[in-house]
Scaffold this motif. Structure first.
Motif, mmCIF file in Angstrom:
data_model
loop_
_atom_site.group_PDB
_atom_site.id
_atom_site.type_symbol
_atom_site.label_atom_id
_atom_site.label_comp_id
_atom_site.label_asym_id
_atom_site.label_seq_id
_atom_site.Cartn_x
_atom_site.Cartn_y
_atom_site.Cartn_z
ATOM 1 N N VAL A 1 -3.178 7.243 6.314
ATOM 2 C CA VAL A 1 -1.746 7.533 6.280
ATOM 3 C C VAL A 1 -1.110 7.182 7.618
ATOM 4 O O VAL A 1 -0.018 6.596 7.685
ATOM 5 C CB VAL A 1 -1.503 9.017 5.938
ATOM 6 C CG1 VAL A 1 -0.027 9.381 6.116
ATOM 7 C CG2 VAL A 1 -1.955 9.322 4.509
ATOM 8 N N ILE B 1 3.109 6.849 -1.265
ATOM 9 C CA ILE B 1 3.601 7.446 -0.022
ATOM 10 C C ILE B 1 5.125 7.390 0.050
ATOM 11 O O ILE B 1 5.787 8.379 0.400
ATOM 12 C CB ILE B 1 2.957 6.766 1.204
ATOM 13 C CG1 ILE B 1 1.456 7.064 1.221
ATOM 14 C CG2 ILE B 1 3.611 7.232 2.497
ATOM 15 C CD1 ILE B 1 0.684 6.321 2.295
ATOM 16 N N LYS C 1 2.005 1.558 -3.622
ATOM 17 C CA LYS C 1 0.946 1.816 -4.601
ATOM 18 C C LYS C 1 0.284 3.175 -4.406
ATOM 19 O O LYS C 1 -0.131 3.818 -5.379
ATOM 20 C CB LYS C 1 -0.105 0.707 -4.528
ATOM 21 C CG LYS C 1 0.339 -0.611 -5.153
ATOM 22 C CD LYS C 1 -0.836 -1.564 -5.309
ATOM 23 C CE LYS C 1 -0.441 -2.776 -6.135
ATOM 24 N NZ LYS C 1 -1.586 -3.675 -6.393
ATOM 25 N N LEU C 2 0.171 3.610 -3.176
ATOM 26 C CA LEU C 2 -0.460 4.901 -2.897
ATOM 27 C C LEU C 2 0.493 6.073 -3.104
ATOM 28 O O LEU C 2 0.090 7.231 -2.990
ATOM 29 C CB LEU C 2 -1.002 4.922 -1.463
ATOM 30 C CG LEU C 2 -2.149 3.948 -1.174
ATOM 31 C CD1 LEU C 2 -2.449 3.892 0.317
ATOM 32 C CD2 LEU C 2 -3.396 4.338 -1.959
ATOM 33 N N SER D 1 -1.003 13.329 3.758
ATOM 34 C CA SER D 1 -2.448 13.167 3.631
ATOM 35 C C SER D 1 -3.042 14.189 2.664
ATOM 36 O O SER D 1 -3.838 13.849 1.784
ATOM 37 C CB SER D 1 -3.097 13.316 5.015
ATOM 38 O OG SER D 1 -4.495 13.367 4.911
ATOM 39 N N SER E 1 0.826 -1.218 0.000
ATOM 40 C CA SER E 1 0.000 0.000 0.000
ATOM 41 C C SER E 1 0.858 1.265 0.000
ATOM 42 O O SER E 1 0.550 2.232 -0.707
ATOM 43 C CB SER E 1 -0.927 0.003 1.216
ATOM 44 O OG SER E 1 -1.875 -1.034 1.115
ATOM 45 N N LEU F 1 -5.332 11.482 0.760
ATOM 46 C CA LEU F 1 -5.599 10.286 1.553
ATOM 47 C C LEU F 1 -6.029 10.718 2.948
ATOM 48 O O LEU F 1 -5.635 11.776 3.431
ATOM 49 C CB LEU F 1 -4.342 9.410 1.643
ATOM 50 C CG LEU F 1 -3.797 8.866 0.329
ATOM 51 C CD1 LEU F 1 -2.411 8.255 0.544
ATOM 52 C CD2 LEU F 1 -4.744 7.824 -0.267
ATOM 53 N N LEU G 1 -1.565 13.789 -1.153
ATOM 54 C CA LEU G 1 -1.945 12.566 -1.866
ATOM 55 C C LEU G 1 -3.441 12.273 -1.772
ATOM 56 O O LEU G 1 -3.906 11.233 -2.248
ATOM 57 C CB LEU G 1 -1.151 11.372 -1.323
ATOM 58 C CG LEU G 1 0.367 11.462 -1.481
ATOM 59 C CD1 LEU G 1 1.040 10.200 -0.952
ATOM 60 C CD2 LEU G 1 0.763 11.699 -2.931
#
Length: 355
Positions: free
Chosen positions: A67, A38, A35-36, A57, A32, A62, A60
């Motif tokens: 996060v 971060i 893929k996100l 946060s 994750s 999110l 992105l």
């Protein structure tokens, strides 16, 4: 290679046991984080000292909660570090996890191809069958299904397969074409990548790819698109059928990371069939990453983990073998070792001839 066991006190040993128990949680968090975006974002902001969780946060899009839970486990797992100003940086582990090609290939293979199937490992150990393969499709072995995998699964599988062979192709081509083969059989040719490299390397060689029909169609299409329709042909085969045969006439038979897809008994069968097709002056070349010839513990660990992929997903009865086992199988199949050559850091090339 010899492995050394680090002495641990009881607290360290218990901590390691807990890490193993929750290893899937760390793995999925790592997926994750990648893929996100971060880990990418944290690395990109390294010049400013790194971003805070709140900044990540916002930038992105999110949730702060999402996060937060990812960064907490990442920090405990030594993937990221946090300074007194609440800014995050990648550790060396985090950097390699996100940017090292081998680590990325391994992680994608584990996630896209193996993860769901590994749940069925216990059953596979009992039955000797790839019980986890049903998570990908309904085939006897994964090889029949390679051309039918979903795009992400197929990409991760081939990226993994090619990563551990492509680096030695240039060195291998030099060595095999010193022998001036006019006809070469590429056993288990997959996408036809090596056959195409052979034809680019040598203007006279003719290559026959020997593989399952689905794979063969893919390989021959690639060969044609590269302009080698006249020099690359195919021979469909199922090595696990009752009486598989290959044509005669090869000056050199090439098998790269192919025999590890079979049990010891099946390896002897494959090699015996090849030996029976060979003229007295023909040679058979085996290239493998043997577990007992790795200079680094990480390499041995990767190979032994890959053995579990064979157990639960590929076929249920093969593995990454030590060279000592292969020597016995080669002899049993009516072949004898002619040359034993190290390729790159991880591979061995065994050149065999008929007894």
């Amino acid at each position: 290679m010899q492995t050394t066991t680090k002495k641990m006190n009881a607290i360290e040993a218990l901590e390691e046991a807990h890490r193993i128990a929750f290893a899937p949680f760390v793995f999925q968090a790592s997926v994750s984080l990648r893929k996100l975006g971060i880990l990418d974002y944290i690395f990109d902001q390294r010049i400013t000292g790194g971003p805070t969780a709140e900044e990540i946060s916002q930038k992105l899009s999110l949730s702060p909660y999402g996060v937060g839970v990812l960064l907490e486990i990442a920090q405990t797992s030594n993937i990221v570090s946090k300074n007194d100003a609440e800014q995050y940086e990648l550790t060396k582990v985090g950097y390699f996890l996100n940017y090292n090609e081998t680590a990325s290939v391994n992680l994608n293979f584990a996630h896209d191809v193996c993860y769901k199937g590994l749940f069925h490992l216990n059953e596979s150990i009992k039955t000797g069958k790839p019980e986890g393969l049903k998570e990908l499709g309904q085939w006897p072995t994964i090889y029949e299904g390679l051309s039918k995998l979903k795009p992400a699964e197929q990409k991760s599988w081939f990226d993994f397969d090619h990563h551990y062979s492509d680096d030695i192709f240039a060195e291998a081509l030099e060595k095999i074409f010193e022998r001036k083969p006019k006809t070469l059989f590429d056993i288990g040719g997959n996408t036809g990548k090596f056959s195409i490299k052979c034809c680019n390397f040598n203007e006279e060689v003719h290559v026959k790819i020997v593989d399952l029909p689905g794979q063969l169609n893919m390989a021959l299409a690639n060969a044609e698109s590269n302009g080698f329709k006249d020099r690359i042909s195919g021979h469909p085969i199922d090595w696990l059928s009752e009486n598989p045969q290959i044509p005669s006439g090869a000056d050199l038979i090439w098998m790269c990371q192919f025999l590890d897809c079979f049990s010891e008994e099946e390896i002897v069968k494959v090699l015996s069939i090849c030996a029976n097709s060979m003229d007295d002056d023909a040679e058979l070349v085996i290239v493998e990453t043997f577990t007992d010839r790795q200079a680094f513990r990480a390499s041995q660990f990767i190979l032994e983990a890959t053995s579990l992929y064979f157990t639960v997903l590929a076929n249920g009865n093969s593995k990454m073998y030590p060279a000592s086992v292969f020597m016995k199988l080669i002899d049993k199949a009516g072949l004898k070792l002619k040359e034993d050559i190290q390729l790159g850091e991880y591979h061995t090339m065994l050149i065999c001839e008929k007894k």
